[in-house]
Design an enzyme around this catalytic site. Structure first.
Site, short mmCIF file in Angstrom:
data_model
loop_
_atom_site.label_atom_id
_atom_site.label_comp_id
_atom_site.label_asym_id
_atom_site.label_seq_id
_atom_site.Cartn_x
_atom_site.Cartn_y
_atom_site.Cartn_z
N LYS A 1 1.87 9.91 8.41
CA LYS A 1 1.14 9.46 9.59
C LYS A 1 1.73 9.98 10.91
O LYS A 1 1.53 11.13 11.26
CB LYS A 1 1.04 7.94 9.57
CG LYS A 1 0.23 7.46 8.37
CD LYS A 1 -0.32 6.07 8.51
CE LYS A 1 -1.40 5.83 7.47
NZ LYS A 1 -1.00 5.07 6.31
N PHE B 1 0.85 -1.19 0.00
CA PHE B 1 0.00 0.00 0.00
C PHE B 1 0.89 1.24 0.00
O PHE B 1 1.67 1.45 0.92
CB PHE B 1 -0.92 0.03 1.22
CG PHE B 1 -1.82 1.23 1.23
CD1 PHE B 1 -2.97 1.28 0.44
CD2 PHE B 1 -1.52 2.35 2.00
CE1 PHE B 1 -3.79 2.41 0.42
CE2 PHE B 1 -2.34 3.48 1.99
CZ PHE B 1 -3.48 3.50 1.20
N ASP C 1 9.13 2.92 1.99
CA ASP C 1 7.93 3.64 2.40
C ASP C 1 7.73 3.38 3.90
O ASP C 1 7.24 2.33 4.30
CB ASP C 1 6.73 3.13 1.58
CG ASP C 1 5.43 3.80 1.98
OD1 ASP C 1 5.37 4.42 3.06
OD2 ASP C 1 4.45 3.67 1.22
C1 LIG Z 1 -1.09 5.44 4.94
C2 LIG Z 1 0.00 5.03 4.02
C3 LIG Z 1 0.25 5.71 2.81
C4 LIG Z 1 -0.63 6.85 2.34
O1 LIG Z 1 -0.61 7.95 3.18
P1 LIG Z 1 -1.77 9.06 3.05
O2 LIG Z 1 -1.37 10.11 4.04
O3 LIG Z 1 -3.05 8.36 3.39
O4 LIG Z 1 -1.76 9.53 1.66
C5 LIG Z 1 1.30 5.30 2.03
N1 LIG Z 1 2.08 4.27 2.40
C6 LIG Z 1 1.88 3.59 3.55
C7 LIG Z 1 2.80 2.49 3.91
C8 LIG Z 1 0.82 3.93 4.39
O5 LIG Z 1 0.60 3.24 5.51
#
Ligand SMILES: *Cc1c(COP(=O)(O)O)cnc(C)c1O
Length: 414
Positions: free
Chosen positions: A274, A160, A245
Site C-alpha cells: 500500500k 486480512f 503484516d
Molecule cells: C491490503 C492488505 C493486504 C493485501 O494487499 P494487496 O496489495 O491488496 O494484495 C494484506 N494485508 C493487509 C493488512 C492489507 O491491508
C-alpha cells in the site's frame, strides 16, 4: 464544491450514468447490466478521472474529498509531485531490465528499508498478498531448516492478509474458508489480542505467528498495549518466527514509520505494501538475519523489484521517514481523533479507534453503508469497513483545512 443535495440515494449515485452517457456517447454502451468487467464489487456509477492531493474528480467534474485514498495506498495523496516526477524520469531511463539483473533503485530501496527497520534483507513484490505469500514461504522454509519441518502459522480471527489462495486461508474471514475449497492447509486461527489463545495453540507443528499490528480491513482493531510484545516473548520461548503484516499500518500510517516501533518489538519478518508505492504496485517482505533463509531458486517474479516501482518506493520512503513528516501525521491524527470523538458523544456512537491517520468510528447501529452513500453524494469518500464501522484513511499530507472540510461533509452525512 458540494454536489447538489438530493434525497439519499439507495445506491451510491443514481442518475449519474445517464449524464456520463450524454456527455460522452462512446460510453453509452457501458452500463452495469452489460459490464465489460467481471463483477467483484458494487461500484458507484461515477467514473473517476483525475486526482490531486486529498481530492478526486469524476468525469462529470464532481469533486470528492478522498478519505479512502485507494485503501490507504496514496500515502502522499493523489498524483504526489515526487511520485509523478520519479515515474516520468525512470520511465525514460529503465523499466524492467530483468529480475535476474541488478538495478540501482531496487538496491537502494532495500538498503533504506533494512536500515530503517533494523532488519537484514528485503524482497520486492507487486502486491501485498504476494508479499505475504513470500513471508509464508519463508516461514515454511525456515521450519524445514530449523524446526524439523514445522509449517503451521498461527493467524487471527478477523485478520486480512490478501486474496491469493494462501493469504485467504491465512485471513480470518469465516465466509472465505468455504469459498474456493480445498483450502490451503497450515493456518491455525486464534482470537486477536489474546495471548493465552496463542500459547494454547502452539504445538511442534507451529513455525510462526502472523498478525497485523492493528487490524485494518477488520475495522481498525487496536490491540492492548503489550500484545505485540507478548507475542514476541512467546515466539522467542517456542523458537517461532514473528511475522507482522504492516501492509496497511506501515510507512507512516499509524504515526511512526512502522507500527512495530510503537510497541517496541523486533519482528522477524514484516510485509509492506500500500503506502510504500504511494499509488503504484509495490510491496516488500523484509526479514531479520535469522529468518532470511532463501537461497537461489526459492522465489522470483517477472516484475519483482523493477526499477520503475522501486524508484517510486525510494522517493516515498525518503519523504515519509523524515521526523517532521511523521510529526505532521501525529498532529493531524490527533485533530481527526478529537473531531471524531466529539461526534461519538453527539450521535451516541460507540467509540473511535485508531492511530496516526488510520481511524474508525464504531456506530451503534449497522448504518455504515447508508452513511457512506450519503457522504458520496456530499462529495466525501469514506469506507464502510463493517456494517457498523466507518473507516478513514486520508492522505498522510492531509492538512487542517481539509480536516475541517471533512467534518463538514461528514456531519452533513451522519
Ligand atoms: C491490503 C492488505 C493486504 C493485501 O494487499 P494487496 O496489495 O491488496 O494484495 C494484506 N494485508 C493487509 C493488512 C492489507 O491491508
Amino acid at each position: 464544491m458540494l454536489t447538489p443535495q438530493s434525497p439519499i440515494p439507495t445506491q451510491f449515485v443514481s442518475g449519474v450514468q445517464a449524464d456520463i452517457a450524454s456527455a460522452n456517447p462512446s460510453l453509452s454502451s457501458i452500463n452495469a447490466s452489460a459490464s465489460p468487467l467481471m463483477p467483484i464489487t458494487n461500484r458507484p456509477e461515477a467514473i473517476m478521472s483525475r486526482g490531486s492531493g486529498s481530492y478526486l474528480w469524476d468525469e462529470r467534474g464532481t469533486q470528492y474529498l478522498d478519505f479512502i485514498q485507494g485503501w490507504a495506498v496514496n500515502s502522499l495523496g493523489h498524483c504526489a509531485p515526487e511520485v509523478s516526477e520519479v515515474l516520468a524520469k525512470q520511465s525514460q531511463t529503465l523499466l524492467t531490465p530483468s529480475p535476474a539483473l541488478h538495478n540501482r533503485p531496487q538496491l537502494e530501496l532495500a538498503q533504506q528499508l533494512i536500515a530503517l527497520s533494523g532488519l537484514h534483507q528485503a524482497h520486492f513484490t507487486n502486491s501485498g498478498a504476494e508479499a505475504n505469500e513470500v513471508a509464508i514461504k519463508l516461514a515454511r522454509k525456515w521450519g524445514q531448516l530449523h524446526r524439523q519441518g514445522a509449517y503451521r502459522i498461527i493467524t487471527t480471527d478477523n485478520a486480512f492478509h490478501g486474496r491469493t489462495l494462501a493469504t485467504m486461508a491465512a485471513s480470518g474471514k469465516p465466509e472465505w474458508q468455504k469459498m474456493y475449497q480445498p483450502n490451503i492447509d497450515g493456518f491455525l486461527k486464534v482470537p486477536f489480542d489474546d495471548l493465552g489463545a496463542v500459547t494454547a495453540a502452539i504445538d511442534p507443528s507451529v513455525v510462526a505467528i502472523m498478525v497485523e499490528p492493528i487490524q485494518g480491513e477488520g475495522g481498525v482493531v487496536v490491540p492492548e498495549t503489550g500484545y505485540l510484545h507478548g507475542l514476541q516473548e512467546v515466539a522467542q520461548q517456542h523458537n517461532l518466527l514473528l511475522i507482522l503484516d504492516e501492509i496497511q499500518t506501515g510507512i507512516g500510517r499509524t504515526g511512526s514509520l512502522f507500527a512495530f516501533q510503537q510497541a517496541a518489538v523486533k519482528p522477524d519478518v514484516i510485509t509492506l505494501g500500500k503506502g510504500l508505492g504511494a499509488g503504484v504496485p509495490l510491496a516488500a517482505v523484509v526479514a531479520s538475519e535469522r529468518a532470511s533463509c532463501f537461497v537461489n531458486g526459492d522465489q522470483g517474479g517477472t516484475y519483482n523489484g523493477n526499477p520503475l516501482m522501486t524508484a517510486v518506493g525510494l522517493s516515498v520512503l525518503n519523504t515519509v521517514s523524515q521526523a517532521e513528516f511523521l510529526h505532521h501525521i501525529q498532529v493531524m491524527g490527533t485533530t481527526l481523533n478529537q473531531g471524531l470523538t466529539k461526534r461519538v458523544e453527539h450521535h451516541r456512537f460507540k467509540e473511535v479507534r485508531g492511530r496516526g491517520l488510520l481511524w474508525a468510528l464504531q456506530l451503534a447501529e449497522p448504518k455504515a453503508a447508508e452513511i457512506t452513500a450519503r457522504a458520496f453524494a456530499n462529495g466525501l469518500l469514506i469506507n464502510p469497513a463493517k456494517p457498523d464501522v466507518l473507516r478513514f484513511m486520508p492522505s498522510l499530507r492531509v492538512n487542517s483545512i481539509e480536516l475541517e472540510e471533512f467534518f463538514q461533509r461528514l456531519d452533513a452525512s451522519l
